[in-house]
Scaffold this motif. Structure first.
Motif, PDB file in Angstrom:
ATOM      1  N   TYR A  92       0.840  -1.205   0.000  1.00 57.10           N
ATOM      2  CA  TYR A  92       0.000   0.000   0.000  1.00 57.10           C
ATOM      3  C   TYR A  92       0.872   1.251   0.000  1.00 57.10           C
ATOM      4  CZ  TYR A  92      -3.660  -3.313   1.126  1.00 57.10           C
ATOM      5  OH  TYR A  92      -4.520  -4.374   1.084  1.00 57.10           O
ATOM      6  N   LEU A  93       0.498   2.177  -0.834  1.00 57.07           N
ATOM      7  CA  LEU A  93       1.217   3.444  -0.958  1.00 57.07           C
ATOM      8  C   LEU A  93       0.248   4.590  -0.732  1.00 57.07           C
ATOM      9  CD1 LEU A  93       3.845   4.930  -1.676  1.00 57.07           C
ATOM     10  CD2 LEU A  93       3.140   4.830  -4.087  1.00 57.07           C
ATOM     11  N   GLU A  94       0.506   5.373   0.304  1.00 59.74           N
ATOM     12  CA  GLU A  94      -0.365   6.497   0.646  1.00 59.74           C
ATOM     13  C   GLU A  94      -0.213   7.615  -0.385  1.00 59.74           C
ATOM     14  OE1 GLU A  94      -3.167   8.715   2.344  1.00 59.74           O
ATOM     15  OE2 GLU A  94      -2.571   6.800   3.251  1.00 59.74           O
ATOM     16  N   ARG A  95      -1.317   7.922  -1.056  1.00 57.40           N
ATOM     17  CA  ARG A  95      -1.342   9.003  -2.030  1.00 57.40           C
ATOM     18  C   ARG A  95      -2.731   9.623  -2.056  1.00 57.40           C
ATOM     19  NH1 ARG A  95       1.792   6.905  -7.542  1.00 57.40           N
ATOM     20  NH2 ARG A  95       3.934   7.075  -6.727  1.00 57.40           N
ATOM     21  N   SER A  96      -2.804  10.861  -2.481  1.00 60.83           N
ATOM     22  CA  SER A  96      -4.099  11.506  -2.655  1.00 60.83           C
ATOM     23  C   SER A  96      -4.677  11.097  -4.002  1.00 60.83           C
ATOM     24  CB  SER A  96      -3.947  13.027  -2.592  1.00 60.83           C
ATOM     25  OG  SER A  96      -3.059  13.483  -3.601  1.00 60.83           O
ATOM     26  N   GLN A 109       0.404  -3.345  -6.130  1.00 65.27           N
ATOM     27  CA  GLN A 109       0.640  -2.073  -5.449  1.00 65.27           C
ATOM     28  C   GLN A 109      -0.657  -1.278  -5.482  1.00 65.27           C
ATOM     29  OE1 GLN A 109       2.738   1.573  -7.033  1.00 65.27           O
ATOM     30  NE2 GLN A 109       4.309   0.856  -5.604  1.00 65.27           N
ATOM     31  N   SER A 111      -2.330   2.154  -4.509  1.00 66.79           N
ATOM     32  CA  SER A 111      -2.032   3.533  -4.120  1.00 66.79           C
ATOM     33  C   SER A 111      -3.322   4.316  -3.955  1.00 66.79           C
ATOM     34  CB  SER A 111      -1.143   4.199  -5.175  1.00 66.79           C
ATOM     35  OG  SER A 111      -1.797   4.265  -6.431  1.00 66.79           O
ATOM     36  N   GLY A 112      -3.323   5.219  -2.989  1.00 64.95           N
ATOM     37  CA  GLY A 112      -4.508   6.019  -2.708  1.00 64.95           C
ATOM     38  C   GLY A 112      -4.577   6.334  -1.230  1.00 64.95           C
TER      39      GLY A 112
END
Length: 236
Positions: A92-96, A109, A111-112
Motif C-alpha cells: 500500500y502506498l499512501e497518495r491523494s 501495489q 495507491s490512494g
C-alpha cells in the motif's frame, strides 16, 4: 435498537418499497428495508415475528463462512486466488486521489488514501472481477469442449450470495468470488450452470444430466454450500 439476535441492525428507507423487507446481508448484518413514512417503532415487533427465520438464516450463513459482523475488515496483505493458483502480496502506498491497483508479477501495489478502506476494497473487487473473466472464460470454454454443452454469453458480476445463474437465452452469469474457490468447486459450478442451458430448473432430469458428467456431484454441491469460507471478508 442497534442489533437483534447478535446481529448489527440497519434500517433503510426505500421510497419504492411497498412493504417491509427483512434480509441478512453479508458484510452488513441484519437489514430492514421500509417504505417512506413507515413507523420505525414497529420494527422490533416485526423482527420478533421473524426471529426463528432470522436465527435459522443467520446460522446457515455463518456455517457458509459469511461475515455478518457489519465491521470493516483490515486491509489484506495477501490475496489468494485458489481457482487460478495465484497468490499476490499486496503493498500500500499512501497518495491523494483515486485508488489505483497496479499488478507487478506476484505483487499488487495499491495507491490512494489508505485510511479509506471502502474505496480500497472496491478497487480490489474491480481488479478481482477483471481477473475472474480472464480466468473463468477459458475454463468455461474447456468445460464446453469436455461436455458438448454450449452457452451464448458470459457475464461476470459481484453478487452478494449467488455463485452463478443461467438465463433462458443461455447467458451464464458468474460471481467474481469464484476466483477464491478451489478449482474443483469452480469446475463443478461451471458444469452446474452449463447444464441449465439444457434444463432451466432443478428437476430430476436436470440432476441426472449433472450426474452424467460428474457422478460425485452431491459431495461437490455440499461443499459449494460452504464455499463462502474461502472468500475474504473485504469481498463479502
Amino acid at each position: 435498537m442497534t442489533e437483534f439476535v447478535g446481529l448489527p441492525l440497519t434500517i433503510k428507507i426505500n421510497p419504492r418499497a411497498k412493504r417491509v423487507l427483512v434480509k441478512l446481508v453479508p458484510g452488513v448484518g441484519l437489514e430492514v428495508v421500509v417504505p417512506r413514512g413507515f413507523d420505525h417503532a414497529l420494527v422490533p415487533d416485526i423482527l420478533l415475528e421473524k426471529q426463528r427465520w432470522i436465527e435459522r438464516t443467520r446460522d446457515i450463513l455463518l456455517a457458509e463462512g459469511r461475515d455478518l459482523s457489519g465491521e470493516l475488515p483490515d486491509l489484506p496483505n495477501v490475496i489468494d486466488f485458489k481457482a487460478w493458483d495465484r497468490v499476490y502480496q499486496v503493498d500500500y502506498l499512501e497518495r491523494s486521489g483515486p485508488v489505483k491497483v497496479i499488478e507487478n508479477v506476484a505483487r499488487l501495489q495499491v495507491s490512494g488514501p489508505v485510511e479509506d478502506r471502502r474505496s480500497i476494497f472496491e478497487a480490489l473487487q474491480i481488479f478481482t472481477a477483471k481477473k475472474a473473466r480472464e480466468v473463468l472464460l477459458p475454463r468455461l470454454e474447456f468445460m464446453c469442449r469436455h461436455t458438448g454443452l454450449t452457452y451464448t454469453a458470459l457475464r461476470i458480476r459481484r453478487q452478494k450470495t449467488r455463485w452463478g445463474s443461467c438465463s433462458a437465452r443461455g447467458t451464464i452469469s458468474l460471481n467474481a468470488k469464484l476466483l477464491f474457490l478451489p478449482l474443483e468447486l469452480v469446475d463443478h459450478l461451471l458444469l452446474h450452470e452449463l447444464c441449465h442451458t439444457r434444463q432451466l430448473n432443478h428437476s430430476k432430469r436436470y440432476w441426472a444430466l449433472v450426474a452424467s458428467y460428474e457422478p460425485d456431484y452431491l459431495r461437490l454441491e455440499d461443499e459449494v454450500k460452504h464455499g463462502g469460507k474461502y472468500v475474504p471478508r473485504w469481498f463479502t
